[in-house]
Design a protein around this motif. Structure first.
Motif, PDB file in Angstrom:
ATOM      1  N   ARG A  28       0.820  -1.193   0.000  1.00 42.19           N
ATOM      2  CA  ARG A  28       0.000   0.000   0.000  1.00 42.19           C
ATOM      3  C   ARG A  28       0.870   1.265   0.000  1.00 42.19           C
ATOM      4  O   ARG A  28       2.038   1.237   0.377  1.00 42.19           O
ATOM      5  N   VAL A  29       0.247   2.363  -0.438  1.00 43.82           N
ATOM      6  CA  VAL A  29       0.858   3.690  -0.375  1.00 43.82           C
ATOM      7  C   VAL A  29      -0.031   4.563   0.495  1.00 43.82           C
ATOM      8  O   VAL A  29      -1.258   4.573   0.326  1.00 43.82           O
ATOM      9  N   LEU A 129       8.866   7.287  -7.495  1.00 45.01           N
ATOM     10  CA  LEU A 129       7.605   7.148  -6.778  1.00 45.01           C
ATOM     11  C   LEU A 129       6.511   6.603  -7.694  1.00 45.01           C
ATOM     12  O   LEU A 129       5.701   5.764  -7.284  1.00 45.01           O
ATOM     13  N   LYS A 130       6.503   7.077  -8.933  1.00 41.53           N
ATOM     14  CA  LYS A 130       5.517   6.566  -9.893  1.00 41.53           C
ATOM     15  C   LYS A 130       5.776   5.088 -10.186  1.00 41.53           C
ATOM     16  O   LYS A 130       4.837   4.282 -10.218  1.00 41.53           O
ATOM     17  N   GLY A 133       4.898   3.082  -7.027  1.00 40.09           N
ATOM     18  CA  GLY A 133       3.465   3.138  -6.770  1.00 40.09           C
ATOM     19  C   GLY A 133       2.678   2.206  -7.664  1.00 40.09           C
ATOM     20  O   GLY A 133       1.700   1.582  -7.228  1.00 40.09           O
ATOM     21  N   ARG A 134       3.102   2.066  -8.911  1.00 39.81           N
ATOM     22  CA  ARG A 134       2.402   1.198  -9.860  1.00 39.81           C
ATOM     23  C   ARG A 134       2.664  -0.282  -9.576  1.00 39.81           C
ATOM     24  O   ARG A 134       1.934  -1.145 -10.085  1.00 39.81           O
ATOM     25  N   ILE A 136       3.602  -1.423  -6.193  1.00 42.56           N
ATOM     26  CA  ILE A 136       3.672  -1.662  -4.751  1.00 42.56           C
ATOM     27  C   ILE A 136       2.821  -2.867  -4.344  1.00 42.56           C
ATOM     28  O   ILE A 136       3.131  -3.555  -3.358  1.00 42.56           O
ATOM     29  N   LEU A 165      -1.163   7.255  -8.652  1.00 40.00           N
ATOM     30  CA  LEU A 165      -1.255   6.364  -7.498  1.00 40.00           C
ATOM     31  C   LEU A 165      -2.710   6.022  -7.185  1.00 40.00           C
ATOM     32  O   LEU A 165      -3.036   4.889  -6.832  1.00 40.00           O
ATOM     33  N   SER A 168      -4.301   3.070  -8.860  1.00 38.89           N
ATOM     34  CA  SER A 168      -3.783   1.732  -8.565  1.00 38.89           C
ATOM     35  C   SER A 168      -4.607   0.987  -7.523  1.00 38.89           C
ATOM     36  O   SER A 168      -4.363  -0.183  -7.252  1.00 38.89           O
ATOM     37  N   LEU A 171      -4.043   3.093  -2.625  1.00 40.44           N
ATOM     38  CA  LEU A 171      -3.723   4.385  -2.018  1.00 40.44           C
ATOM     39  C   LEU A 171      -4.608   4.704  -0.825  1.00 40.44           C
ATOM     40  O   LEU A 171      -5.834   4.518  -0.873  1.00 40.44           O
TER      41      LEU A 171
END
Length: 217
Positions: A28-29, A129-130, A133-134, A136, A165, A168, A171
């Protein structure tokens, strides 16, 4: 004077929910955001202290530099772990290789990855981060990003990352609000300060509240 953690139960619950979802098998983010001094760092430090015995903690930060170091937070993180990531960074390997190595670290051992002040992130860090995030959800890790939401306008590149994010389904958005009158009254108890006036002057910002109280002590 240390900032007392008040009225953050909702935010801690959301962080712990994100962590439980990561444990269940899909990373998770968590976006933790609010104005400067609102207590983002105090919140995430409290959360990390509660979990550091059972989780690997990786921490990095973006800095407000005239010439930001590319992937600055990742350099911070590479120094905390043993492995090839630091070697790849120092050898200036291509970004795909570096990003893959970072993802493999999160896949190999469940971790809480904290990157602070991403409103100051350089372009390479935003790409990282991108990328993470894609992907994670391929890990059992939680990535926490903090930022000042009042410093990212509609054309700030971080907005694009946040939108990506959000798509996905991994988030959690965690706004950190100002303190209420009750919280300010608690902080100001036994002080010769009118808590309502203190709340009005500081807008309930914990940093400014405690700074005023420090002067009054």
């Amino acid at each position: 004077m240390a900032i007392t953690l008040l009225e953050r139960e909702t935010q801690l619950l959301e962080l712990n929910t994100a962590l439980k979802e990561a444990i269940a098998g899909e990373g998770r983010v968590a976006l933790v955001y609010g104005e400067a001094g609102i207590g983002k760092t105090s919140l995430v430090e409290h959360f990390i202290n509660e979990n550091k015995k059972s989780w690997r903690i990786l921490q990095g930060a973006c800095d407000s530099l005239f010439t930001p170091r590319p992937l600055g937070p990742l350099h911070d993180i590479a120094l905390q772990i043993s492995g090839s990531l630091l070697d790849l960074l120092e050898s200036e390997s291509n970004r795909t290789t570096i990003f893959s190595a970072c993802l493999n670290e999160l896949k190999g051992q469940r971790s809480i990855l904290l990157i602070e002040d991403v409103h100051w992130a350089d372009e390479a860090t935003l790409d990282l981060l991108k990328y993470l995030g894609r992907r994670i959800r391929q890990t059992r890790s939680l990535m926490i990003l903090t930022y000042r939401d009042d410093e990212i306008g509609v054309d700030h590149p971080l907005r694009i990352i946040i939108g990506d994010l959000a798509s996905s389904n991994a988030l959690h958005r965690i706004p950190v609000p100002a303190l209420t009158n009750d919280a300010v009254r608690e902080l100001a108890k036994n002080r010769s300060v009118d808590p309502l006036e203190l709340r009005r002057l500081t807008n309930g910002n914990p940093f400014f509240v405690t700074e005023v109280l420090a002067v009054e002590s």
